[in-house]
Motif scaffolding. Sequence first.
Motif, short mmCIF file in Angstrom:
data_model
loop_
_atom_site.label_atom_id
_atom_site.label_comp_id
_atom_site.label_asym_id
_atom_site.label_seq_id
_atom_site.Cartn_x
_atom_site.Cartn_y
_atom_site.Cartn_z
N VAL A 78 4.69 -35.85 -63.84
CA VAL A 78 5.48 -35.17 -64.87
C VAL A 78 4.99 -33.74 -65.04
O VAL A 78 5.78 -32.79 -65.07
CB VAL A 78 5.37 -35.93 -66.21
N GLN A 79 3.66 -33.59 -65.16
CA GLN A 79 3.10 -32.25 -65.38
C GLN A 79 3.42 -31.32 -64.22
O GLN A 79 3.85 -30.18 -64.42
CB GLN A 79 1.58 -32.34 -65.54
N ARG A 80 3.21 -31.81 -63.01
CA ARG A 80 3.43 -30.96 -61.84
C ARG A 80 4.89 -30.54 -61.74
O ARG A 80 5.19 -29.38 -61.43
CB ARG A 80 2.99 -31.70 -60.57
N THR A 81 5.77 -31.48 -61.99
CA THR A 81 7.20 -31.15 -61.92
C THR A 81 7.55 -30.09 -62.97
O THR A 81 8.26 -29.12 -62.67
CB THR A 81 8.04 -32.42 -62.14
N ALA A 82 7.02 -30.27 -64.18
CA ALA A 82 7.31 -29.30 -65.24
C ALA A 82 6.79 -27.92 -64.88
O ALA A 82 7.45 -26.90 -65.10
CB ALA A 82 6.71 -29.78 -66.55
N ILE A 83 5.58 -27.88 -64.31
CA ILE A 83 4.98 -26.59 -63.97
C ILE A 83 5.76 -25.90 -62.85
O ILE A 83 6.08 -24.71 -62.94
CB ILE A 83 3.49 -26.77 -63.57
N LEU A 138 -1.59 -25.42 -59.98
CA LEU A 138 -1.20 -24.19 -59.30
C LEU A 138 -2.03 -23.98 -58.04
O LEU A 138 -1.53 -23.54 -57.01
CB LEU A 138 -1.29 -23.00 -60.24
N LYS A 139 -3.30 -24.31 -58.12
CA LYS A 139 -4.15 -24.19 -56.94
C LYS A 139 -3.68 -25.14 -55.84
O LYS A 139 -3.58 -24.76 -54.67
CB LYS A 139 -5.61 -24.45 -57.30
N ALA A 140 -3.33 -26.36 -56.24
CA ALA A 140 -2.82 -27.32 -55.26
C ALA A 140 -1.51 -26.83 -54.66
O ALA A 140 -1.30 -26.90 -53.45
CB ALA A 140 -2.64 -28.69 -55.92
N PHE A 141 -0.61 -26.33 -55.50
CA PHE A 141 0.66 -25.79 -55.01
C PHE A 141 0.41 -24.67 -53.99
O PHE A 141 1.04 -24.64 -52.93
CB PHE A 141 1.49 -25.22 -56.17
N GLN A 175 3.01 -18.94 -54.21
CA GLN A 175 1.97 -18.02 -53.77
C GLN A 175 1.25 -17.43 -54.96
O GLN A 175 1.83 -17.21 -56.01
CB GLN A 175 2.55 -16.92 -52.87
N SER A 176 -0.05 -17.22 -54.79
CA SER A 176 -0.82 -16.58 -55.84
C SER A 176 -0.83 -15.08 -55.57
O SER A 176 -0.90 -14.66 -54.42
CB SER A 176 -2.24 -17.13 -55.86
N ILE A 177 -0.75 -14.32 -56.64
CA ILE A 177 -0.64 -12.87 -56.50
C ILE A 177 -1.84 -12.21 -57.15
O ILE A 177 -2.08 -12.40 -58.34
CB ILE A 177 0.63 -12.35 -57.17
N GLN A 178 -2.58 -11.44 -56.37
CA GLN A 178 -3.75 -10.76 -56.91
C GLN A 178 -3.44 -9.29 -57.15
O GLN A 178 -3.87 -8.43 -56.40
CB GLN A 178 -4.93 -10.90 -55.96
N ILE A 179 -2.69 -9.02 -58.20
CA ILE A 179 -2.33 -7.64 -58.51
C ILE A 179 -2.99 -7.20 -59.80
O ILE A 179 -3.02 -6.04 -60.12
CB ILE A 179 -0.79 -7.48 -58.55
N GLU A 180 -3.55 -8.14 -60.54
CA GLU A 180 -4.26 -7.83 -61.77
C GLU A 180 -5.74 -7.76 -61.45
O GLU A 180 -6.21 -8.36 -60.49
CB GLU A 180 -4.04 -8.93 -62.82
N GLU A 181 -6.49 -7.08 -62.33
CA GLU A 181 -7.92 -6.98 -62.09
C GLU A 181 -8.64 -8.24 -62.52
O GLU A 181 -9.68 -8.58 -61.98
CB GLU A 181 -8.50 -5.78 -62.84
#
Lengths: 155, 155
Positions: A18-23, A59-62, A69-75
Amino acid sequence: MSDNSYLKIAEAGLRPSVQRTAIYEYLYEHPVHPTVDMIYTALSPEYPTLSKTTVYNTLKAFADHGLVQSIQIEEDKVRYDADIRPHLHFKCIRCGSVYDVFAPENSRGIQNAHSKCCTFLPEGFITQKIQTNIWGICASCSVVPADMEQPHAEN
Amino acid sequence: MSDNSYLKIAEAGLRPSVQRTAIYEYLYEHPVHPTVDMIYTALSPEYPTLSKTTVYNTLKAFADHGLVQSIQIEEDKVRYDADIRPHLHFKCIRCGSVYDVFAPENSRGIQNAHSKCCTFLPEGFITQKIQTNIWGICASCSVVPADMEQPHAEN
DNA sequence: GTGCTTGCAAATCGTTTGCAATAGC
DNA sequence: GCTATTGCAAACGATTTGCAAGCAC
């Protein structure tokens, strides 16, 4: 869409809780590159027992399974994006928004630019992921004089 | 080189204190994209009173004045680079090293790829900084089978 | 019932902040 | 002397870890 999320998660080889689907659904329907905290805060009312740890884990598993995709645009913090087509990200240093940048006609242009970049890699280097970030002033902010600058809309 | 560092810092409009000169010099002579902690640890023996806060302040001031660039290729920490010519960064997800990637002949190729990317920005967007990161396996690691993987050399 | 998933609390770690001491023009 | 810089200690905030309880096949 709920069914679609469920299927996509399953296809990626993860159990569609349920959690993963919602996320996943939230991320898919809110293409503003939310952070873990934004997702947690948004889903908390509907899922009162949801834990921030679960959002992190999910999110890490996804990302590990290529679903997002994870985005590293913030410091400091990581942002996430359910859109995995090739595109760039633009962060406005005045208002803090992160915009998607697509090339006209099916993203071919960005793919080409990225492929070009990979040709500069020395022999034996294997590419798994490539990301281009642009920092600057967005269109909404560039019409406002700097001294009338609004408070940063970070987060 | 000491004189050169001193001059460069002064030209950037900053007071070339002993600490600042040492930090710039270290960064210039160690093109491995060190983190704040790496610089602090390396300089501590020679400058026992040096504070980590000063390293943070100094690098931020350098970056603001265009003397160095900050690199967001890690999920958690920021790395710094005294080389401000246009180039890409490659992070090996196996050994953790961050490599510079230059184009042959005076970086023109990378500049072109980046200029191309900027043409995809909508009207009114102003570019100040553009950065491309590549993640993958480096040449040294790609010859080693994955199951013989060495411990990560992070940090 | 076995293994994956969740979620709480505590720990970790990079970075920032407040502020008093110091150094350089 | 005035201002910018330094550096200590404490605070902060994103993320991770340990671990027990819960869930699903």
